[in-house]
Design a protein around this motif. Sequence first.
Motif, short mmCIF file in Angstrom:
data_model
loop_
_atom_site.label_atom_id
_atom_site.label_comp_id
_atom_site.label_asym_id
_atom_site.label_seq_id
_atom_site.Cartn_x
_atom_site.Cartn_y
_atom_site.Cartn_z
N VAL A 57 0.87 -1.18 0.00
CA VAL A 57 0.00 0.00 0.00
C VAL A 57 0.90 1.23 0.00
N THR A 58 0.67 2.12 -0.96
CA THR A 58 1.54 3.29 -1.11
C THR A 58 0.76 4.57 -0.89
N PHE A 59 1.42 5.51 -0.21
CA PHE A 59 0.83 6.82 0.05
C PHE A 59 1.91 7.87 -0.18
N GLY A 60 1.50 9.00 -0.76
CA GLY A 60 2.42 10.13 -0.91
C GLY A 60 3.08 10.14 -2.27
N ALA A 61 3.56 11.32 -2.64
CA ALA A 61 4.18 11.49 -3.96
C ALA A 61 5.48 12.27 -3.84
N GLY A 62 6.12 12.14 -2.69
CA GLY A 62 7.34 12.91 -2.46
C GLY A 62 8.58 12.24 -3.01
N PRO A 63 9.68 12.96 -3.02
CA PRO A 63 10.91 12.45 -3.62
C PRO A 63 11.64 11.40 -2.78
N THR A 64 11.37 11.33 -1.49
CA THR A 64 12.08 10.37 -0.64
C THR A 64 11.24 9.11 -0.47
N SER A 65 11.84 7.97 -0.78
CA SER A 65 11.12 6.70 -0.74
C SER A 65 11.35 5.99 0.59
N VAL A 66 10.24 5.64 1.26
CA VAL A 66 10.29 4.94 2.54
C VAL A 66 9.56 3.62 2.39
N ARG A 85 2.05 17.12 4.98
CA ARG A 85 3.51 17.26 4.95
C ARG A 85 4.15 15.96 4.45
N LEU A 86 3.66 14.85 4.99
CA LEU A 86 4.24 13.56 4.60
C LEU A 86 3.97 13.27 3.13
N ALA A 87 2.76 13.57 2.66
CA ALA A 87 2.40 13.31 1.26
C ALA A 87 3.29 14.09 0.31
N GLU A 88 3.65 15.28 0.73
CA GLU A 88 4.44 16.15 -0.15
C GLU A 88 5.91 15.71 -0.23
N HIS A 89 6.43 15.24 0.89
CA HIS A 89 7.88 14.97 0.94
C HIS A 89 8.25 13.50 0.75
N LEU A 90 7.31 12.60 1.06
CA LEU A 90 7.66 11.18 1.07
C LEU A 90 6.78 10.37 0.14
N THR A 91 7.31 9.26 -0.33
CA THR A 91 6.48 8.19 -0.90
C THR A 91 6.65 7.00 0.03
N ILE A 92 5.56 6.67 0.74
CA ILE A 92 5.61 5.64 1.79
C ILE A 92 4.97 4.37 1.26
N THR A 93 5.75 3.30 1.19
CA THR A 93 5.24 2.02 0.70
C THR A 93 5.25 1.02 1.85
N MET A 94 4.08 0.48 2.15
CA MET A 94 3.93 -0.42 3.31
C MET A 94 3.55 -1.82 2.84
N VAL A 95 4.24 -2.83 3.36
CA VAL A 95 3.85 -4.22 3.11
C VAL A 95 3.43 -4.80 4.46
N PRO A 96 2.14 -4.68 4.79
CA PRO A 96 1.72 -5.24 6.07
C PRO A 96 1.57 -6.76 5.91
N MET A 97 2.13 -7.50 6.78
CA MET A 97 2.01 -8.96 6.77
C MET A 97 2.69 -9.58 5.55
N LEU A 98 4.02 -9.57 5.57
CA LEU A 98 4.79 -10.18 4.47
C LEU A 98 4.63 -11.69 4.46
N ASN A 99 4.27 -12.27 5.60
CA ASN A 99 4.17 -13.73 5.73
C ASN A 99 2.74 -14.14 6.11
N PRO A 100 1.80 -14.06 5.16
CA PRO A 100 0.40 -14.36 5.50
C PRO A 100 0.17 -15.83 5.86
N ASP A 101 0.99 -16.74 5.32
CA ASP A 101 0.83 -18.16 5.68
C ASP A 101 1.21 -18.39 7.15
N GLY A 102 2.28 -17.74 7.57
CA GLY A 102 2.67 -17.83 8.98
C GLY A 102 1.60 -17.22 9.87
N ALA A 103 1.05 -16.08 9.44
CA ALA A 103 0.00 -15.42 10.23
C ALA A 103 -1.21 -16.32 10.38
#
Length: 430
Positions: A89-98, A133-151
Motif C-alpha cells: 500500500v503506497t501513500f504520498g508522492a514525495g521524492p524520498t522513498s520509505v 507534509r508527509l504526502a508532499e515529501h515522502l512516498t511511503i510504501t507499506m507491506v503489512p504482513m509479508l508472511n500471510p501463511d505464517g500469520a
Amino acid sequence: MHLLLRSTILGAVVIATIAGLPDVSAAQDPPCCLRDGLRIAVQYRVEAIDHRRFTATDLWNAIEPYLAAPGIHTEDLARSVGGRPIRAVTFGAGPTSVLLWSQMHGDESTATMALADLIRFFAEGSQDPLQQRLAEHLTITMVPMLNPDGAQRFARENALGIDLNRDARRLVTPEARALKALRDRLEADFGFNLHDQGVRRTAGPTGLQVAIALLAPAADEEKSYGPARTRARLVTATIAEVLNQQVPGRLARWDDSFEPRAFGDLMQQWGTSTVLIESGGLPDDPEKQDLRTLNVVALLTAFDAIASGRYETADPEVYEQLPFNLGVEYDLLLAGGQIVSGDYDPITADIALVYDDPVAGREIRVEAVGDLNRAEAMDTLDITGLYVHPEPGATTTSQGVPGIRLGHRAAFTVRRGVSPESEMAYEFRE
Ligand SMILES: [Zn+2]
C-alpha cells in the motif's frame, strides 16, 4: 493470584498515560510526533482489528474501506507459498522513498496493526497538516504482513518452514523475493523492518521489561558506519528520544552483530537506511494494543523527521546510550521460601515460574525448584520466612515424594506457618 509486582505497579502508570491523551502545554510541546501520534493512534484506529492474532483475510477486510481513498495505491506484489496475496500500500508522492514491512514472522503482528491505523490516517486525514507534509515529501510504501501463511497459523516461519529473515541472501521463498524486488524497484532511501520480540527481555541487567527495542543494523562484519547506517542510526535516535518520554526505562538496543542472511542487515548493505523496531511487552497489555499505539508514534515520528530532514541533527548518543536488550529465563522467581513436603521437614527451595502465554501473563507453570541463586526472572518475590504448601493434586505422587511438580501448572499456597491452616500470604492456582 494476589501479587503486586514492581512491573505491574509501574505499568499501571505507563498505561494510564497512553490511554488518555496527555495534557501537554504549548510551552513544553515535544517535537513531532508524541502528542500528534497518540491522538492519531486513537482517532484513526482500525477497530476491526483488536486482537494480536488475525489472518490476512481479517486484515485486508478491515482496511479495505481505506484503500479506495484518493492518494492510496494498492498493488499485489506476489502470492505466498500458500497462495495468499502479498500486497503493498503506497501513500504520498514525495521524492524520498520509505519502505516498511511487517510480520515477516507470522506471529509478530503488533506493527501490522499500526500500519493498518496509518493507512486509515493517510486515507482519511487529508485535513491534517502532518498528513499533508508527509504526502508532499515522502512516498511511503507499506507491506503489512509479508508472511500471510505464517500469520494464518500464528507461527514464525512461512509455509515451507523457512524463516524469511534468514532468506535475504538466497531468496528461495516468494515472500522474500517479493520484498527484495520491491526494494530494488523503489531504490528505497529508508526501510523499517518491523517485528515483535519475546516479552522476557529487560532493558539492561536490572531494568524494566522492554517495550520497544531498536537497532540500526550493521551492513558488514566490521559494523562500520557507512552513509546508509549513519542515517539509520540518526532516525533510530530520533525515535528513541520521543518514545523515551512515553515509556521511560523501557527502551533497549538490540544486538548489532552482522547477520548476512537477515533483511535488515542486507537492506543496509543495499543502500536503504534501515531501522529495526521490535515490539516487546508492556504490563497489562495482553493484546499489545498499547504497543500498537507506540508503533504509530514511532513511525510518524520517523516519517516527520525524514520529511523535514530534522533527523540529521539527532544525537546518535541517544541511541548508543540505550541499555542492551537482555533475555531473561523466567517470569517469576519465588526466592527463599520453605517447601512443606508431607511428613518431611520443610526444605528451603526457590521456585521459578513461567507463563505459557507470557504476553498476557496467563497459565503459570513451575519450571525449576532448588537453589536458584543465579536465576534471572522478570520479577522476583522474596518469600523468606514463608512456607509453600503444595496442593494435594500438585504433589509428585508417582515418585511417592510430595513436592512441587515440575512442568505442571502452579498449584500451591504461600503461608505464614508450617500448618496448612496458617494465614495465607499468596496463592498460585490457575
Ligand atoms: Zn521477528
